[in-house]
Design a protein around this motif. Structure first.
Motif, short mmCIF file in Angstrom:
data_model
loop_
_atom_site.label_atom_id
_atom_site.label_comp_id
_atom_site.label_asym_id
_atom_site.label_seq_id
_atom_site.Cartn_x
_atom_site.Cartn_y
_atom_site.Cartn_z
N TYR A 117 0.83 -1.10 -0.15
CA TYR A 117 0.12 -0.13 -0.01
C TYR A 117 0.81 1.09 -0.08
N ALA A 118 2.25 1.28 0.06
CA ALA A 118 2.80 2.40 -0.07
C ALA A 118 3.33 2.74 -1.40
N THR A 119 2.81 1.94 -2.15
CA THR A 119 3.06 2.33 -3.67
C THR A 119 2.53 3.35 -4.28
N ARG A 120 3.08 4.38 -4.85
CA ARG A 120 2.77 5.52 -5.24
C ARG A 120 3.25 5.63 -7.05
N VAL A 121 2.19 6.38 -7.61
CA VAL A 121 2.49 6.61 -9.04
C VAL A 121 3.60 7.73 -9.06
N PRO A 122 4.62 7.86 -9.97
CA PRO A 122 5.48 9.10 -9.82
C PRO A 122 4.99 10.06 -10.82
N ALA A 123 5.28 11.19 -10.67
CA ALA A 123 4.79 12.23 -11.27
C ALA A 123 4.83 11.95 -13.01
N THR A 128 -3.34 16.37 -18.83
CA THR A 128 -4.06 16.65 -17.42
C THR A 128 -4.88 15.63 -17.14
N GLU A 129 -5.31 14.64 -18.06
CA GLU A 129 -6.09 13.51 -17.71
C GLU A 129 -5.36 12.51 -17.25
N LEU A 130 -4.16 12.19 -17.61
CA LEU A 130 -3.24 11.18 -16.70
C LEU A 130 -2.78 11.65 -15.52
N GLU A 131 -2.49 12.97 -15.52
CA GLU A 131 -2.08 13.43 -14.22
C GLU A 131 -3.23 13.24 -13.19
N THR A 132 -4.50 13.71 -13.65
CA THR A 132 -5.66 13.57 -12.64
C THR A 132 -5.69 12.35 -12.21
N LEU A 133 -5.83 11.21 -13.46
CA LEU A 133 -5.88 9.47 -12.71
C LEU A 133 -4.49 9.27 -11.93
N ALA A 134 -3.38 9.88 -12.00
CA ALA A 134 -2.22 9.42 -11.07
C ALA A 134 -2.60 10.00 -9.83
N ALA A 135 -3.21 11.29 -9.69
CA ALA A 135 -3.46 11.88 -8.50
C ALA A 135 -4.41 11.15 -7.94
N ALA A 136 -5.49 10.73 -8.45
CA ALA A 136 -6.50 10.03 -7.89
C ALA A 136 -6.08 8.65 -7.37
N PHE A 137 -5.06 7.96 -8.11
CA PHE A 137 -4.84 6.60 -8.04
C PHE A 137 -4.03 6.85 -6.39
N ASN A 138 -3.01 7.90 -6.39
CA ASN A 138 -2.38 7.92 -5.45
C ASN A 138 -3.01 8.39 -4.03
N HIS A 139 -4.05 9.08 -4.33
CA HIS A 139 -4.83 9.49 -3.20
C HIS A 139 -5.66 8.20 -2.60
N MET A 140 -6.00 7.19 -3.66
CA MET A 140 -6.56 5.90 -3.19
C MET A 140 -5.55 5.09 -2.37
N ALA A 141 -4.61 4.98 -2.82
CA ALA A 141 -3.39 4.14 -2.11
C ALA A 141 -3.20 4.85 -0.84
N ALA A 142 -2.99 6.16 -0.40
CA ALA A 142 -2.73 6.65 0.51
C ALA A 142 -4.12 6.22 1.50
N GLN A 143 -5.32 6.42 1.02
CA GLN A 143 -6.42 6.01 1.82
C GLN A 143 -6.21 4.50 2.34
N LEU A 144 -6.10 3.54 1.40
CA LEU A 144 -5.90 2.07 1.75
C LEU A 144 -4.72 2.08 2.56
N GLU A 145 -3.77 2.86 2.58
CA GLU A 145 -2.65 2.47 3.11
C GLU A 145 -2.96 2.78 4.56
N GLY A 146 -3.74 4.17 4.87
CA GLY A 146 -4.30 4.40 6.04
C GLY A 146 -5.24 3.61 6.71
N ILE A 147 -6.07 2.85 5.84
CA ILE A 147 -6.91 1.93 6.70
C ILE A 147 -6.40 0.71 6.94
#
Length: 391
Positions: A117-123, A128-147
């Protein structure tokens, strides 16, 4: 088989699909242009030659029309060749820019599915679309890591909470079995306390599950905000007096306001906040309960000048079973679910609850925001007005 672990089919890769799609568009355009140029162009060109004064079967007309056909087919051929080359270049350019970001996303998703769950997508610098997708993925990963962190912490806390009563019960069981201990008044009290502790822990777990799943039953009715303040204060004032902590009620901002709320549930939230404030406020300190209107909402505030909250704990206060030495979540034997249940109750009332603090040693402020109901004239009873605000 997890689709993330399948090897991508090379013949049907992104570049192939893009080039195939553009080729279909080009082919459709070329066929259309060829048919138009073949079926409509020559008759129109022939008619204009005749109108220009050329005879029907003159050699000039024949050569002019042949030149027109040759030029048309040459132009179409060169245009199609250039279009295909441009399509291949554009496909190569875009697939080159997309391949690495998509590969990074795929790798991150694969690692996340394996529990990393510590995995993140690099910059990503690919639009814009892929950056938004990467940001959403990283947010989801952070939420899962917190859970996941909360789950581990919850299991550790549950093990800690269960260990003491189970150890005590096992010791008494062995003592009674071996004849070392006798079932007297002291043993019965100890066994009853540990059994009650286990039962209370089970009730806590059930209550937080009920709250977070949205299965809370609410008896909604008009409730004066002044009643929320006074009822909460009067219900816990004796405990404040015993510890020597001042409890101040400031009802002026709540005059004439009411909310649509469940009196018992809102009282449960207020009792929890006041209990937490009392726990973390030393003797001689002060806890203030007040209310203030903001538009169509009212803020009910519990403020103290006690221990305060560390910034590292503040974002996690409303997570279930989250506990820290300076966090305001230790109540009901320290199970760490009081604020979680409080948040679920306030959410069920379409409100919000938040915590603020200047830092450790500077107190804390918990604010409940609820939508206002119809105006409701409330005058505090005479004995309350005569009662000193501070005890």
């Amino acid at each position: 088989m997890n689709p993330l672990h399948r090897r991508p089919a090379r013949p049907h890769g992104l570049a192939t699909r893009l080039l195939l799609g553009q080729s279909i568009v080009l082919l459709a355009g070329a066929v259309t242009i060829t048919l138009v140029a073949t079926l409509l162009g020559p008759p129109i060109f022939h008619r204009h030659l005749l109108e220009a004064g050329h005879s029907e079967n003159s050699p000039e007309v024949f050569h002019i029309e042949m030149a027109y056909r040759d030029a048309s087919f040459l132009a179409l051929g060169l245009g199609l060749l250039i279009s295909v080359t441009a399509a291949a270049a554009v496909t190569w350019f875009f697939t080159r820019r997309l391949r690495k970001p998509l590969a990074d996303l795929t790798h991150a998703a694969r690692e996340l599915s394996r529990g990393h769950y510590a995995t993140r997508v690099p910059a990503i610098d690919s639009g814009t679309e892929l950056e938004t997708l990467a940001a959403a993925f990283n947010h989801m990963a952070a939420q899962l890591e917190g859970i996941e962190d909360t789950r581990r912490r919850m299991l550790a806390d549950l093990a800690h909470e269960l260990r003491t009563p189970i150890t005590t019960l096992a010791a008494y069981h062995d003592g009674l079995h071996d004849g070392i201990t006798h079932l007297g008044p002291h043993s019965q009290i100890a066994l009853a306390e540990q059994t009650d502790r286990l039962a209370r822990l089970a009730e806590d777990i059930d209550e937080v599950s009920t709250a977070e799943e949205g299965r809370l039953s609410l008896a909604i009715d008009h409730m004066p905000v002044t009643d929320v303040l006074w009822n909460a204060a009067e219900g816990i004032r004796e405990r404040y007096r015993d510890k020597g902590v001042n409890l101040v009620v400031q009802p002026d901002g709540a005059a004439g306001l009411n909310v649509m709320a469940d009196q018992q549930r809102i009282g449960q939230v207020m009792t929890n906040l006041l209990t937490n404030a009392l726990r973390h406020t030393p003797s001689g300190g002060t806890v203030t309960v007040s209310a203030e209107r903001h538009g169509d909402e009212v803020d009910i505030t519990v403020k103290d000048n006690g221990d305060g909250i560390s910034s590292q704990h503040l974002p996690h206060l409303f997570e279930r079973f989250y506990r820290a030495d300076t966090a305001r979540t230790r109540w009901q034997s320290g199970s760490g679910i009081g604020l979680t249940i409080s948040k679920a109750i306030i959410d069920a009332h379409h409100g919000t609850i938040r915590a603020e603090t200047p830092g450790p040693g500077h107190g804390a402020i918990f604010t409940i925001t609820l939508p206002l109901g119809l105006p409701f004239a409330v005058t505090p009873p005479l004995d309350r007005r005569q009662h000193p605000a501070e005890h």
